[in-house]
Scaffold this motif. Structure first.
Motif, mmCIF file in Angstrom:
data_model
loop_
_atom_site.group_PDB
_atom_site.id
_atom_site.type_symbol
_atom_site.label_atom_id
_atom_site.label_comp_id
_atom_site.label_asym_id
_atom_site.label_seq_id
_atom_site.Cartn_x
_atom_site.Cartn_y
_atom_site.Cartn_z
ATOM 1 N N UNK A 74 -61.658 -54.014 57.130
ATOM 2 C CA UNK A 74 -61.266 -54.873 58.369
ATOM 3 C C UNK A 74 -61.833 -54.161 59.747
ATOM 4 N N UNK A 75 -63.020 -54.721 59.817
ATOM 5 C CA UNK A 75 -64.269 -54.331 60.809
ATOM 6 C C UNK A 75 -63.015 -54.654 62.544
ATOM 7 N N UNK A 76 -61.694 -54.479 62.703
ATOM 8 C CA UNK A 76 -61.611 -54.332 64.293
ATOM 9 C C UNK A 76 -61.886 -53.064 64.908
ATOM 10 N N UNK A 77 -61.750 -53.242 66.346
ATOM 11 C CA UNK A 77 -62.448 -52.893 67.180
ATOM 12 C C UNK A 77 -61.508 -50.889 66.853
ATOM 13 N N UNK A 110 -44.079 -42.179 51.353
ATOM 14 C CA UNK A 110 -45.114 -43.608 51.438
ATOM 15 C C UNK A 110 -45.407 -43.872 50.546
ATOM 16 N N UNK A 111 -45.272 -45.400 49.590
ATOM 17 C CA UNK A 111 -45.885 -46.560 48.495
ATOM 18 C C UNK A 111 -46.925 -47.117 49.149
ATOM 19 N N UNK A 112 -47.739 -47.328 47.841
ATOM 20 C CA UNK A 112 -49.070 -47.732 47.690
ATOM 21 C C UNK A 112 -48.805 -49.077 46.692
ATOM 22 N N UNK A 113 -49.467 -49.897 47.210
ATOM 23 C CA UNK A 113 -49.935 -50.989 46.240
ATOM 24 C C UNK A 113 -50.844 -50.490 44.802
ATOM 25 N N UNK A 114 -50.505 -51.180 43.556
ATOM 26 C CA UNK A 114 -51.304 -51.206 42.479
ATOM 27 C C UNK A 114 -52.338 -51.259 43.094
ATOM 28 N N UNK A 134 -54.643 -52.696 41.540
ATOM 29 C CA UNK A 134 -55.003 -55.041 41.379
ATOM 30 C C UNK A 134 -54.781 -55.334 42.440
ATOM 31 N N UNK A 135 -54.101 -54.994 43.058
ATOM 32 C CA UNK A 135 -53.819 -56.430 44.753
ATOM 33 C C UNK A 135 -54.401 -55.896 45.208
ATOM 34 N N UNK A 136 -54.488 -54.142 45.559
ATOM 35 C CA UNK A 136 -54.911 -54.013 47.028
ATOM 36 C C UNK A 136 -56.175 -54.022 47.362
ATOM 37 N N UNK A 137 -56.295 -54.535 49.125
ATOM 38 C CA UNK A 137 -57.510 -55.126 50.347
ATOM 39 C C UNK A 137 -58.253 -53.313 49.722
ATOM 40 N N UNK A 138 -59.536 -54.737 49.674
ATOM 41 C CA UNK A 138 -60.621 -53.392 49.275
ATOM 42 C C UNK A 138 -61.727 -53.351 50.669
ATOM 43 N N UNK A 139 -61.752 -54.719 50.926
ATOM 44 C CA UNK A 139 -62.697 -54.518 51.826
ATOM 45 C C UNK A 139 -62.363 -54.277 53.863
#
Lengths: 477, 436
Positions: free
Chosen positions: A37-40, A24-28, A30-35
């Motif tokens: 996601x208010x999905x149900x 599994x990889x993750x984005x650095x 600085x590019x990552x979403x921080x907010x």
């Protein structure tokens, strides 16, 4: 009823995917979403019940009569949906090599051939996704045609005042000017008024025939001749084609290009507002301007031709709403030569039957033999009893009938536009006629009671003004 | 012949008698004889089984690839069973645009929920009820930014070509200049952009991740657009949005995109779903249908199509768009998809796409298919390859739809649907094909 967000419980979820079988990889960061996601967060059972409840609070052609004028709410044959979902159609990528999608290209070519025959056109593009999208495409063909001839002064498109609002809006999108002409006393194009506005600036005319009053433009050959003599082209808005299939063809009337609404005339479902399909047909001389790519026969097979230097370009990704075209193709193959004509004939017969029955009580605007639809005006009732077209419409809801189109066309005050379509039985129409005649009696005897309608729906009349004044367009928690 | 007409010949006769007509031909007396047709040159009608056979025969001429490594604007993702089950409900399929709010609360609520979910995903304030597809959404977004003195639109060359083509058509139609911002090393050339921007700039459009799968520096581009007084539009992949900085976080004024990855099948290119969102400041410029919350006269919560003063049926030639429908059934599918996935599921799909794409990229690198660009990417990437066809042919023979041949190389796409085994096979087949 609760919104899906109000049913959400943190931590609930479906198990849909296996674990990742690679590191599994993750984005650095600085590019990552921080907010968040208010999905149900739901279980599958709750999801199923939520959408079943929403379905119950909706009304489709499967639930009852839908005489919505200008929308051609005919029965949507189930075989059409099933054929469009065949894996050989549903699971092919739009950018597969052409030799692996020969069946798809054959289907598009066959649909083109059959629909060209019905409309009297020579070529057709399926790229437009809806009627309004087709209008844009068609008017751009006309714009490009004049531009290629160096005829740059032609910037006006004539639109009768009975036309759908999309017509003038389309013209504006193409940087041209819509010139409105007032309908004549018989509800049709007034030849003198038309002659008065044509000239060296005329790029074309957009015309719906039969028009939105359900009347056939009997001077059609003179109309198209006037435009052609002035150097313009004539565009056929296909919204009302269901009246004349197998009886007469736009191509023989002098129209140079047309759009069709497959979701009206060719039985594909409306889906609550889409997806539809608005293919555009044209005569040979406009074909070089069609959106690219174009399906071409090549030897025994088919190919996609992108080398179209005069094309207006694209108006959508890929080749249009393919799965909708498949539904329409299934429909035309089912009805065939005789069935297509029979559909229009029955649609017109049904409309005239309802028109004459209802004229007992109701005022019909322009009460002549109509085509597939007709328009009633409630202005008399409004003056005498304060009952509007909306009141009658809402009262119909309580009787299990979807109301006709309200307040259109704009040239008829308090309009109710009725289009029964050919797939409705005489019994269904008789029930609706009875309901309308009965509502009329109530309107005369106890008008106040109609203002309260509808009473049988999950909510009563909604406050549209408040919705627009204080827009709340999403759930805020 | 097939027919869906319930009227019997007797009933037809009865109706004609009531109208005082001898036959149905008389209904069409007003149509001039010169334009009447005798018979159309169409095949004879058929039974349901007959048509089924004909359609199935055509479908059988298409090749369905069990394994797909091609994206470029259309993506094969896992579609949860609940999605198709909901979108197969008859009423959702056959209902019209919800004009009659009282009897359409279900459809209206589903659109309101869709709008909310899309706002959540994009981090934007408002969403419309959707439009035709990602390309037309991009074109409509550009149109939203047009002002009397700002009539130049900028679009990055790293955008999907179909989208550029569509925006170009709409701009030509409206008489707006379109400037293609050049690319540098697979990304938008920001230096070039800063020189190109002028005081007539209406908007800058950038795709994130871009056509080559690369992550653009959207915050920087957005800032440049804003400094020039232009609006900033992002065209995003909705799956990537679960892990990448959202348009809201990047300062976009408008965010649009192709919603097909959210539970829609490939279907040879359509129907798909264009989603459109904006900041509150641009709300009244959003085209198309929008659902809002209100109350009925008893004070009950209710939903209704709203802000219609923007729309063509009221404004006619003064409307800025002729859009008067949405892709409601596709939006419904997207809504069910996002609800089924939930926040964690969305992140899981995105993470798997990204992780697997890196696995394949590394494997291909190992056999000498080097990446054309450096830097971060999402689930697509380009490998350099002068002669892609032999590789793609070899893959095709093995039932694999390889990446898309593009200038100088191959554009690969990997999603959660692709297994490690499949990727190992791709690497092996390419290795063999290159050795020949």
């Amino acid at each position: 009823m609760k919104l899906i967000f109000e049913k959400s419980v943190p931590g609930r979820r479906l198990s849909l995917l296996p674990d990742c079988d690679v590191p599994v990889c993750k984005l650095p960061e600085s590019l990552r979403r921080t907010t968040p996601i208010g999905l149900p967060e739901m279980s599958e059972n709750e999801l199923s019940r939520h959408y079943s409840a929403l379905e119950r609070r909706s009304f489709g052609v499967n639930n009852g009569f839908y005489p919505l004028g200008s929308c051609t709410m005919k029965y949507n044959p189930r075989i059409n949906d099933e054929m469009s979902a065949l894996p050989g159609f549903a699971d092919i990528h739009p950018l597969q090599p052409v030799h692996t999608v020969q069946g798809a290209l054959e289907a598009l070519a066959l649909a083109e051939q059959l629909l060209c025959e019905i409309t009297g056109m020579d070529h057709m593009t399926f790229q437009p996704a809806a009627g309004a999208h087709g209008e844009l495409t068609g008017i751009l063909l006309i714009k490009r045609y004049h531009a290629e001839r160096g005829d740059t002064e032609r910037t006006e498109i004539i639109v009768p005042d009975s036309a759908h609002g999309t017509n003038p809006a389309t013209v504006s999108m193409t940087g041209m000017t819509a010139v409105s002409i007032e309908s004549g006393p018989d509800g049709r194009v007034d030849l003198d008024k038309l002659k008065a506005v044509v000239g060296p600036k005329t790029a074309g005319l957009m015309l719906t025939n039969p028009n939105t009053l359900g009347l056939f433009e009997k001077d059609i050959l003179e109309i198209t001749d006037i435009i052609h003599k002035a150097g313009g082209l004539v565009y056929y808005d296909g919204a009302n084609l269901n009246a004349i299939m197998g009886i007469a063809r736009p191509g023989d009337m002098g129209f140079d290009c047309v759009h069709l609404n497959l979701h009206k005339t060719f039985s594909t479902p409306h889906g609550g507002g889409g997806p539809g399909s608005g293919p555009v047909g044209c005569k040979d001389f406009l074909a070089p301007y069609l959106p690219r790519p174009v399906v071409e026969k090549e030897g025994e097979g088919y190919t996609l031709d992108y080398e179209r230097p005069l094309s207006i370009g694209r108006i959508k990704t890929f080749y249009g709403n393919f799965a909708i075209v498949l539904r329409a193709l299934t429909y035309v193959l089912t009805l065939g030569r005789e069935g297509i004509k029979e559909a229009s004939t029955q649609a017109v017969l049904n409309a005239n039957y309802m028109r004459k029955k209802l004229s007992e009580c109701y005022d019909i605007a322009y009460d002549y033999t109509c085509m597939h639809e007709f328009v009633m005006t409630l202005s008399g009732l409004k003056k005498e009893k304060g009952i509007t077209a909306a009141d009658i419409a809402k009262a119909l809801i309580d009787r299990g009938i979807h109301p006709p189109t309200m307040y259109f066309p704009l040239i008829v005050p308090e309009a109710l536009m009725i289009e029964p379509v050919e797939t409705e039985s005489k019994e269904t129409m008789d029930e609706a006629i009875e309901a309308l005649l009965d509502i009329y009696k109530v309107a005369c005897a106890d008008p106040e009671s109609l203002h309260a309608a509808p009473l049988t729906t999950p909510v009563g009349r909604v406050d549209e003004t408040a919705a627009a004044r204080h827009p709340k367009l999403r759930y805020e928690g | 012949m097939g027919s869906y007409i319930p009227s019997t010949p007797e009933q037809r006769r009865e109706m004609l008698n009531f109208l005082g007509l001898s036959d149905t031909d008389a209904l069409f007396d007003e149509i001039p004889a010169a334009v009447r047709v005798n018979a159309l040159d169409l095949p004879k009608g058929q039974s349901e089984l007959g048509v089924r056979r004909q359609m199935e025969a055509m479908a059988a001429k298409n090749r369905v690839f069990p394994t797909i490594f091609r994206g470029a604007g259309a993506y094969r993702h896992y579609i949860p069973s609940i999605v198709k089950s909901v979108t197969s409900k008859e009423t959702f399929i056959t209902t019209y645009t919800p004009y009659q709010a009282e009897m359409s609360q279900g459809v209206l609520q589903s659109i309101f929920e869709y709008q909310t979910m899309i706002c959540e995903l994009t981090g934007m304030d408002v969403s419309n009820a959707s439009t035709y597809d990602g390309a037309s959404a991009a074109a409509e977004a550009v149109a939203m930014c047009r002002e009397r003195k700002r009539r130049v639109a900028y679009i990055s060359a790293t955008t999907q070509p179909d989208v550029i083509d569509t925006v170009r058509t709409y701009c030509w139609a409206a008489g707006e200049e379109l400037v293609i911002v050049p690319e540098k090393d697979g990304r938008t050339d920001t230096e070039a952009l800063s020189t190109l921007l002028n005081d007539e700039a209406a908007c800058v459009y950038v795709q994130q991740p871009n056509y080559y799968g690369l992550v653009e520096d959207c915050e920087a581009i957005g800032q440049m657009a804003h400094e020039a007084g232009a609006k900033f539009i992002m065209g995003i992949n909705p799956i990537a949005a679960a892990v990448l900085k959202s348009p809201g976080e990047c300062g976009a004024d408008i965010a649009v995109g192709e919603g097909q990855p959210l539970g829609l099948s490939l279907s040879f290119g359509g129907p798909y779903l264009g989603f459109m969102t904006a900041t509150k400041a641009m709300m009244r410029k959003l085209p198309g249908r929008i659902v809002g919350e209100t109350t009925d006269k008893e004070g009950n919560r209710a939903y209704v199509l709203t802000l219609q003063a923007r729309e063509q049926h009221i404004r006619r030639e003064k409307a800025s768009s002729n859009l008067c429908s949405n892709q409601a059934l596709c939006a419904l599918a997207a809504g069910v998809y996002m609800a089924a996935m939930g926040p964690e599921g969305m992140k899981q799909v995105a993470t798997q796409c990204m992780s697997k794409a890196r696995y394949l990229a590394a494997g291909l690198e190992g056999i000498g298919l080097h990446r054309a660009h450096t830097g971060e990417f999402f689930h697509e990437f380009v490998t350099l390859c002068d002669h892609p066809q032999p590789l793609l042919d070899a893959l095709e023979q093995a039932g694999i739809l390889g990446g898309l041949p593009v200038e100088g190389g191959i554009l690969w796409c990997v999603t959660e649907m692709n297994t490690k085994d499949e990727m190992d096979r791709v690497i092996e087949i390419c290795r063999e094909a290159m050795a020949v």
